[in-house]
Design a protein around this motif. Structure first.
Motif, PDB file in Angstrom:
ATOM      1  N   GLN A  61       6.706  -6.531 -41.187  1.00 38.17           N
ATOM      2  CA  GLN A  61       6.167  -5.568 -42.145  1.00 38.17           C
ATOM      3  C   GLN A  61       6.838  -5.703 -43.498  1.00 38.17           C
ATOM      4  O   GLN A  61       7.869  -6.341 -43.624  1.00 38.17           O
ATOM      5  N   VAL A  62       6.214  -5.078 -44.505  1.00 37.51           N
ATOM      6  CA  VAL A  62       6.781  -4.918 -45.829  1.00 37.51           C
ATOM      7  C   VAL A  62       6.308  -3.573 -46.364  1.00 37.51           C
ATOM      8  O   VAL A  62       5.212  -3.117 -46.030  1.00 37.51           O
ATOM      9  N   THR A  63       7.131  -2.957 -47.188  1.00 35.57           N
ATOM     10  CA  THR A  63       6.779  -1.708 -47.857  1.00 35.57           C
ATOM     11  C   THR A  63       6.918  -1.914 -49.359  1.00 35.57           C
ATOM     12  O   THR A  63       7.904  -2.488 -49.818  1.00 35.57           O
ATOM     13  N   PRO A  91       9.129  -4.257 -53.671  1.00 33.01           N
ATOM     14  CA  PRO A  91       8.897  -4.540 -52.257  1.00 33.01           C
ATOM     15  C   PRO A  91      10.224  -4.459 -51.497  1.00 33.01           C
ATOM     16  O   PRO A  91      11.240  -5.000 -51.947  1.00 33.01           O
ATOM     17  N   VAL A  92      10.207  -3.749 -50.391  1.00 27.68           N
ATOM     18  CA  VAL A  92      11.407  -3.541 -49.573  1.00 27.68           C
ATOM     19  C   VAL A  92      11.039  -3.650 -48.093  1.00 27.68           C
ATOM     20  O   VAL A  92       9.867  -3.681 -47.733  1.00 27.68           O
ATOM     21  N   ARG A  93      12.060  -3.677 -47.267  1.00 26.75           N
ATOM     22  CA  ARG A  93      11.895  -3.623 -45.821  1.00 26.75           C
ATOM     23  C   ARG A  93      10.962  -4.704 -45.285  1.00 26.75           C
ATOM     24  O   ARG A  93      10.149  -4.481 -44.401  1.00 26.75           O
ATOM     25  N   LEU A  94      11.118  -5.903 -45.858  1.00 24.63           N
ATOM     26  CA  LEU A  94      10.369  -7.067 -45.379  1.00 24.63           C
ATOM     27  C   LEU A  94      11.150  -7.707 -44.243  1.00 24.63           C
ATOM     28  O   LEU A  94      12.327  -8.047 -44.407  1.00 24.63           O
ATOM     29  N   PHE A  95      10.495  -7.858 -43.112  1.00 24.68           N
ATOM     30  CA  PHE A  95      11.097  -8.587 -41.997  1.00 24.68           C
ATOM     31  C   PHE A  95      10.003  -9.083 -41.069  1.00 24.68           C
ATOM     32  O   PHE A  95       8.902  -8.531 -41.026  1.00 24.68           O
ATOM     33  N   MET A 110       4.290 -10.550 -48.368  1.00 24.94           N
ATOM     34  CA  MET A 110       4.674 -10.466 -49.782  1.00 24.94           C
ATOM     35  C   MET A 110       3.459 -10.611 -50.697  1.00 24.94           C
ATOM     36  O   MET A 110       3.360  -9.922 -51.711  1.00 24.94           O
ATOM     37  N   GLU A 111       2.528 -11.484 -50.346  1.00 24.97           N
ATOM     38  CA  GLU A 111       1.325 -11.636 -51.152  1.00 24.97           C
ATOM     39  C   GLU A 111       0.493 -10.352 -51.141  1.00 24.97           C
ATOM     40  O   GLU A 111      -0.096  -9.981 -52.161  1.00 24.97           O
ATOM     41  N   SER A 112       0.458  -9.657 -50.012  1.00 23.21           N
ATOM     42  CA  SER A 112      -0.268  -8.380 -49.936  1.00 23.21           C
ATOM     43  C   SER A 112       0.365  -7.347 -50.858  1.00 23.21           C
ATOM     44  O   SER A 112      -0.332  -6.654 -51.610  1.00 23.21           O
ATOM     45  N   LEU A 138      11.825 -18.071 -49.376  1.00 20.50           N
ATOM     46  CA  LEU A 138      10.450 -17.563 -49.381  1.00 20.50           C
ATOM     47  C   LEU A 138      10.079 -17.037 -50.763  1.00 20.50           C
ATOM     48  O   LEU A 138       9.042 -17.399 -51.329  1.00 20.50           O
ATOM     49  N   TYR A 139      10.918 -16.180 -51.333  1.00 25.26           N
ATOM     50  CA  TYR A 139      10.614 -15.581 -52.634  1.00 25.26           C
ATOM     51  C   TYR A 139      10.465 -16.657 -53.702  1.00 25.26           C
ATOM     52  O   TYR A 139       9.558 -16.581 -54.536  1.00 25.26           O
ATOM     53  N   GLU A 140      11.336 -17.637 -53.692  1.00 28.24           N
ATOM     54  CA  GLU A 140      11.256 -18.691 -54.701  1.00 28.24           C
ATOM     55  C   GLU A 140      10.025 -19.570 -54.510  1.00 28.24           C
ATOM     56  O   GLU A 140       9.393 -19.983 -55.480  1.00 28.24           O
ATOM     57  N   ARG A 141       9.636 -19.829 -53.244  1.00 25.62           N
ATOM     58  CA  ARG A 141       8.395 -20.570 -52.989  1.00 25.62           C
ATOM     59  C   ARG A 141       7.183 -19.802 -53.518  1.00 25.62           C
ATOM     60  O   ARG A 141       6.186 -20.395 -53.925  1.00 25.62           O
ATOM     61  N   LEU A 142       7.261 -18.469 -53.495  1.00 24.92           N
ATOM     62  CA  LEU A 142       6.167 -17.631 -53.981  1.00 24.92           C
ATOM     63  C   LEU A 142       6.198 -17.454 -55.501  1.00 24.92           C
ATOM     64  O   LEU A 142       5.361 -16.757 -56.067  1.00 24.92           O
ATOM     65  N   GLY A 143       7.180 -18.063 -56.161  1.00 21.22           N
ATOM     66  CA  GLY A 143       7.237 -18.025 -57.619  1.00 21.22           C
ATOM     67  C   GLY A 143       8.106 -16.930 -58.204  1.00 21.22           C
ATOM     68  O   GLY A 143       8.133 -16.764 -59.423  1.00 21.22           O
TER      69      GLY A 143
END
Length: 169
Positions: A61-63, A91-95, A110-112, A138-143
């Protein structure tokens, strides 16, 4: 297996809490611990949360939250941009369950969150602990761009090196 991202439902919380306990045991995330994982998932400044499912079973999930001036990422973002913190989402609580990593769930979550924020004209900034190298990749791959380093203070005198990232300028 079918990977799906959808808005989080209340009935997802117990399964996600169990996943969070496994994530914490493996990765030490969140650094604050998981004494009450269900409460931790219910962020007080939530805009929207999403659940990743595989064959209908919650696996991550992510919030996305409204920023407050007390947020490390919000303070840093404001100092760098002069922007109004009311126009910032965090964005927080991503796991993602350790048994289900590598299948794209983290990226899709993350894209959502980013798509939701951007559709509402919100900037995005967040902090991440430097120990969480897979998340940083992951974050860096997403830009996402690293814009600052800081120390995350938590608990009674505990600290963890962290970085602040922004998405899209």
């Amino acid at each position: 297996m079918t990977l799906t991202i959808r808005p989080r439902r209340e009935e997802d919380i117990p399964d996600l809490a169990n996943v969070l306990v496994r994530v914490h045991a493996l990765d030490g995330y969140p650094v604050e611990g998981v004494a009450d994982p269900e409460a931790w998932l219910r962020h007080p400044n939530e805009l929207q949360s999403w659940t990743a499912t595989e064959d209908e079973k919650p696996i991550g999930q992510v919030t996305l939250t409204r920023a407050t001036p007390e947020d490390d990422a919000a303070r840093t973002w404001h100092e760098l941009t002069g922007g109004d913190v009311a126009r910032l989402a965090i964005p927080v609580r991503l796991f993602v369950d350790p048994e289900h990593r590598g299948g794209g769930a983290g990226r899709l979550l993350m894209e959502s969150a980013a798509g939701y924020a951007q559709a509402r004209g919100l900037a995005i900034a967040f902090d991440v602990m430097l120990k969480d190298r897979a998340a940083i990749r992951l974050y860096e791959r997403l830009g996402a761009q690293r814009v600052a380093d800081l120390v995350h203070q938590y608990g009674e005198g505990l600290a963890e090196p962290a970085a602040v990232y922004v998405v899209g300028g």
